[in-house]
Enzyme design. Structure first.
Site, PDB file in Angstrom:
ATOM      1  N   CYS A 170      -4.684   8.403   9.072  1.00 43.11           N
ATOM      2  CA  CYS A 170      -5.063   7.771  10.329  1.00 43.11           C
ATOM      3  C   CYS A 170      -4.853   8.728  11.495  1.00 43.11           C
ATOM      4  O   CYS A 170      -3.936   9.542  11.477  1.00 43.11           O
ATOM      5  CB  CYS A 170      -4.230   6.514  10.532  1.00 43.11           C
ATOM      6  SG  CYS A 170      -4.819   5.157   9.516  1.00 43.11           S
TER       7      CYS A 170
ATOM      8  N   LYS B 159       0.833  -1.209   0.000  1.00 40.51           N
ATOM      9  CA  LYS B 159       0.000   0.000   0.000  1.00 40.51           C
ATOM     10  C   LYS B 159       0.863   1.253   0.000  1.00 40.51           C
ATOM     11  O   LYS B 159       0.593   2.202  -0.736  1.00 40.51           O
ATOM     12  CB  LYS B 159      -0.913  -0.011   1.244  1.00 40.51           C
ATOM     13  CG  LYS B 159      -1.479   1.344   1.628  1.00 40.51           C
ATOM     14  CD  LYS B 159      -2.373   1.249   2.845  1.00 40.51           C
ATOM     15  CE  LYS B 159      -1.921   1.955   4.103  1.00 40.51           C
ATOM     16  NZ  LYS B 159      -1.399   3.291   4.071  1.00 40.51           N
ATOM     17  N   ASN B 160       1.904   1.254   0.848  1.00 38.35           N
ATOM     18  CA  ASN B 160       2.679   2.487   1.022  1.00 38.35           C
ATOM     19  C   ASN B 160       3.718   2.714  -0.076  1.00 38.35           C
ATOM     20  O   ASN B 160       4.480   3.672  -0.019  1.00 38.35           O
ATOM     21  CB  ASN B 160       3.339   2.513   2.405  1.00 38.35           C
ATOM     22  CG  ASN B 160       2.282   2.724   3.488  1.00 38.35           C
ATOM     23  OD1 ASN B 160       1.141   3.054   3.176  1.00 38.35           O
ATOM     24  ND2 ASN B 160       2.662   2.529   4.740  1.00 38.35           N
TER      25      ASN B 160
ATOM     26  N   ASP C  96       4.410   0.343  12.050  1.00 36.38           N
ATOM     27  CA  ASP C  96       3.175  -0.323  11.602  1.00 36.38           C
ATOM     28  C   ASP C  96       3.129  -1.813  11.975  1.00 36.38           C
ATOM     29  O   ASP C  96       2.103  -2.452  11.830  1.00 36.38           O
ATOM     30  CB  ASP C  96       3.016  -0.166  10.085  1.00 36.38           C
ATOM     31  CG  ASP C  96       2.970   1.295   9.699  1.00 36.38           C
ATOM     32  OD1 ASP C  96       1.950   1.935   9.952  1.00 36.38           O
ATOM     33  OD2 ASP C  96       3.985   1.800   9.188  1.00 36.38           O
TER      34      ASP C  96
HETATM   35  N1  EPU Z   1       6.432  14.463  10.659  1.00 39.20           N
HETATM   36  C1  EPU Z   1       6.437  15.805  11.005  1.00 39.20           C
HETATM   37  N2  EPU Z   1       6.233  16.707   9.997  1.00 39.20           N
HETATM   38  C2  EPU Z   1       6.052  16.352   8.705  1.00 39.20           C
HETATM   39  C3  EPU Z   1       6.055  14.981   8.361  1.00 39.20           C
HETATM   40  C4  EPU Z   1       6.239  14.042   9.369  1.00 39.20           C
HETATM   41  O1  EPU Z   1       6.598  16.149  12.167  1.00 39.20           O
HETATM   42  O2  EPU Z   1       5.873  17.230   7.838  1.00 39.20           O
HETATM   43  C5  EPU Z   1       6.605  13.447  11.726  1.00 39.20           C
HETATM   44  C6  EPU Z   1       5.323  12.629  11.927  1.00 39.20           C
HETATM   45  O3  EPU Z   1       4.399  13.290  12.744  1.00 39.20           O
HETATM   46  C7  EPU Z   1       5.852  11.358  12.527  1.00 39.20           C
HETATM   47  C8  EPU Z   1       7.223  11.203  11.855  1.00 39.20           C
HETATM   48  O4  EPU Z   1       7.570  12.492  11.341  1.00 39.20           O
HETATM   49  O5  EPU Z   1       6.034  11.515  13.911  1.00 39.20           O
HETATM   50  C9  EPU Z   1       7.289  10.186  10.758  1.00 39.20           C
HETATM   51  O6  EPU Z   1       6.297  10.450   9.779  1.00 39.20           O
HETATM   52  P1  EPU Z   1       6.511  10.048   8.261  1.00 39.20           P
HETATM   53  O7  EPU Z   1       6.528  11.286   7.445  1.00 39.20           O
HETATM   54  O8  EPU Z   1       7.656   9.120   8.164  1.00 39.20           O
HETATM   55  O9  EPU Z   1       5.173   9.244   7.969  1.00 39.20           O
HETATM   56  P2  EPU Z   1       4.227   9.332   6.696  1.00 39.20           P
HETATM   57  O10 EPU Z   1       5.025   9.452   5.456  1.00 39.20           O
HETATM   58  O11 EPU Z   1       3.135  10.314   6.936  1.00 39.20           O
HETATM   59  C10 EPU Z   1       4.274   6.783   6.149  1.00 39.20           C
HETATM   60  C11 EPU Z   1       3.250   5.688   6.047  1.00 39.20           C
HETATM   61  C12 EPU Z   1       2.771   5.325   7.438  1.00 39.20           C
HETATM   62  C13 EPU Z   1       3.955   4.855   8.269  1.00 39.20           C
HETATM   63  C14 EPU Z   1       5.036   5.954   8.298  1.00 39.20           C
HETATM   64  C15 EPU Z   1       6.296   5.502   9.004  1.00 39.20           C
HETATM   65  C16 EPU Z   1       2.196   6.109   3.924  1.00 39.20           C
HETATM   66  C17 EPU Z   1       0.989   6.548   3.173  1.00 39.20           C
HETATM   67  N3  EPU Z   1       2.124   6.154   5.246  1.00 39.20           N
HETATM   68  O12 EPU Z   1       3.598   7.878   6.739  1.00 39.20           O
HETATM   69  O13 EPU Z   1       1.882   4.239   7.277  1.00 39.20           O
HETATM   70  O14 EPU Z   1       3.532   4.580   9.569  1.00 39.20           O
HETATM   71  O15 EPU Z   1       5.376   6.326   6.946  1.00 39.20           O
HETATM   72  O16 EPU Z   1       6.836   4.379   8.382  1.00 39.20           O
HETATM   73  O17 EPU Z   1       3.203   5.723   3.344  1.00 39.20           O
HETATM   74  C18 EPU Z   1      -0.071   2.984   7.608  1.00 39.20           C
HETATM   75  O18 EPU Z   1       0.247   2.357   6.596  1.00 39.20           O
HETATM   76  O19 EPU Z   1      -1.030   2.656   8.349  1.00 39.20           O
HETATM   77  C19 EPU Z   1       0.696   4.169   7.973  1.00 39.20           C
HETATM   78  C20 EPU Z   1       0.295   5.037   8.912  1.00 39.20           C
END
Ligand code: EPU
Length: 439
Positions: A122, A23-24, A312
């Site tokens: 989420c 998915k990701n 996750d």
């Molecule tokens: N963060 C910030 N500011 C930002 C972006 C992120 O503070 O602008 C913080 C977040 O709040 C968090 C940390 O950085 O504490 C990590 O966030 P990250 O950006 O890595 O997460 P994401 O890209 O929003 C993706 C996956 C998530 C998965 C995370 C970590 C997708 C669509 N989502 O999220 O997957 O948990 O990376 O591996 O790729 C899921 O599949 O259920 C899911 C939540």
């Protein structure tokens, strides 16, 4: 059909299922197709709601998306007529998805402007987008906040730049990749995330004509090019889904073969699975995860960015840890608020205590703040059925596992949320001999 599943728990899940593309990764590869001058083809695409949402978003932006027979897993994307969508349409369509933020770089290159609505995703912590907006500004984008969302524009071609992330954020690293590949000049990104899904996105971009190198110290260097072509690519398997079913095998005392599960991207999980006491049989076709009988062992664990233990994987593993002998400690260091789902487990008889302190590992960035981000699980306990409501994707799947492991009957509400990221859940439950009703 109602979105309540009545689960008759207490029997081991046994059988063979398969997982398809992650998915990701799939959603990001679909966005990458926007950058090309020619059509792209993605294969091994799962039938999950996130893919439907991104398909709709791409169509709103003029991309022709051809699914053919969705069960074939083949997706053809033709970006020849990219156009700007209306912000209200994006908003209505994106629903809970955070993917619209990743449209910014490609749309700025192709159209000179982009809109993003207020983002969902989420409910795990605040999930801010400040890193995304900061890097886009550094490429030269102008960012304006409006009543309905954020408007971005590129008065001139975006420029390559030197970037250092405050934290190796997955989404921001993808943002940088999708923007830098067509920016003018070189971009150097330090403290990048290097998750397997990101490396697969880099493989896609390289097929399109991008020049990207990845160093061993979380540094990524991108040489911008003027134009990109299309790609043909098979998505890497979903290691979160594979691990979720592995935990279901542990929690229910079962035996599940996950076809398509791939060892290399799951090594950290596989080590933990074995330490807890699970048995593994790894082959080229997939991985067999089984509970050998007897009690499981407790452990101390910390979630982290790759190559650490994924956040996750934490929720489904926690359910299995309720069946382990002794005290397990889990320190969540990626999201500040990802233990909300444990309340339902406590209602089912689990002994889980949350702490604000960084337990069992190095201090993390949430330690000095007021977040309950460490959990102590005491086991083994006999879980009993309860009425539970799915809070988010991963927490929801964990509730489902807990209901399947518990004695008696559980009603799991909001089961539709799980379809966002888990393919054919009911068919897989059937294949594993789960006992449930859906009205
Ligand atoms: N963060 C910030 N500011 C930002 C972006 C992120 O503070 O602008 C913080 C977040 O709040 C968090 C940390 O950085 O504490 C990590 O966030 P990250 O950006 O890595 O997460 P994401 O890209 O929003 C993706 C996956 C998530 C998965 C995370 C970590 C997708 C669509 N989502 O999220 O997957 O948990 O990376 O591996 O790729 C899921 O599949 O259920 C899911 C939540």
């Amino acid at each position: 059909m109602s979105d309540v599943l009545t689960v008759h728990g207490g029997s081991p899940l046994k059988g063979i299922i398969s997982v398809r593309g992650a998915k990701n990764f799939v959603s990001k590869a679909m966005v990458a197709a926007l950058l090309g001058e020619q059509p792209s083809r993605l294969t091994n695409v799962p039938e999950i709601r996130d893919v439907t949402v991104v398909t709709g978003l791409l169509e709103l932006h003029g991309v022709q998306v051809d699914h053919g027979d969705p069960s074939s897993g083949v997706l053809d994307l033709d970006p020849s007529n990219v156009e700007l969508a209306h912000v209200a349409d994006i908003d209505a369509h994106a629903g809970s998805s955070r993917i619209p933020i990743l449209f910014c770089g490609p749309l700025l290159h192709r159209l000179g402007e982009a809109f993003i609505p207020d983002l969902g995703g989420c409910r795990i912590g605040d999930r801010p987008i400040n890193y995304h907006l900061d890097v886009l500004r550094q490429f030269g984008a102008v960012v304006e906040k409006t009543a309905h969302g954020i408007r971005l524009s590129a008065p001139q071609r975006l420029q390559g730049t030197k970037l250092q992330l405050p934290y190796p954020s997955v989404g921001t690293t993808e943002q940088v990749l999708l923007t830098a590949v067509r920016a003018e000049g070189v971009t150097e990104l330090r403290n990048a995330a290097v998750e397997p899904e990101i490396l697969d996105l880099i493989a896609v971009l390289q097929k399109m004509g991008a020049i990207i190198s990845v160093d061993t110290d979380r540094a990524i260097r991108i040489e911008g090019v003027d134009l990109l072509g299309g790609f043909t690519h098979r998505a890497l398997p979903d290691r979160i889904e594979a691990a979720s079913w592995a935990c279901a095998a542990l929690a229910t005392g079962g035996d599940i073969t996950v076809l398509g599960a791939h060892q290399l991207e799951m090594m950290t999980f596989l080590n933990v699975f074995r330490k807890v006491g699970g048995e593994l049989d790894i082959s080229a076709d997939g991985i067999r995860f089984s509970h050998p009988g007897g009690t499981l062992r407790s452990l101390v664990l910390e979630t982290a960015v790759h190559p650490g233990f994924m956040t996750d994987w934490q929720q489904p593993l926690l359910v299995a840890l309720t069946q382990a002998e002794g005290l397990s400690i889990v320190h969540e260091t990626v999201y500040e608020n990802r233990f909300g789902f444990t309340q339902a487990l406590r209602d089912m008889g689990a002994k889980i205590q949350l702490y604000r302190e960084c337990l069992g590992g190095l201090p993390c960035r949430f330690g000095a703040r007021n977040f309950q981000h460490s959990a102590v699980v005491s086991g083994p306990v006999t879980l009993h059925g309860a009425d539970i409501t799915v809070p988010d994707l991963r927490g929801g799947f964990s509730h489902l596992i807990a209901a399947l492991a518990a004695d008696g009957v559980s009603r799991v509400r909001g089961i539709d949320l799980i379809d966002r990221g888990y393919e054919h859940v009911q068919a897989k439950l059937d294949a594993l001999g789960a006992r449930y009703d859906r009205d």
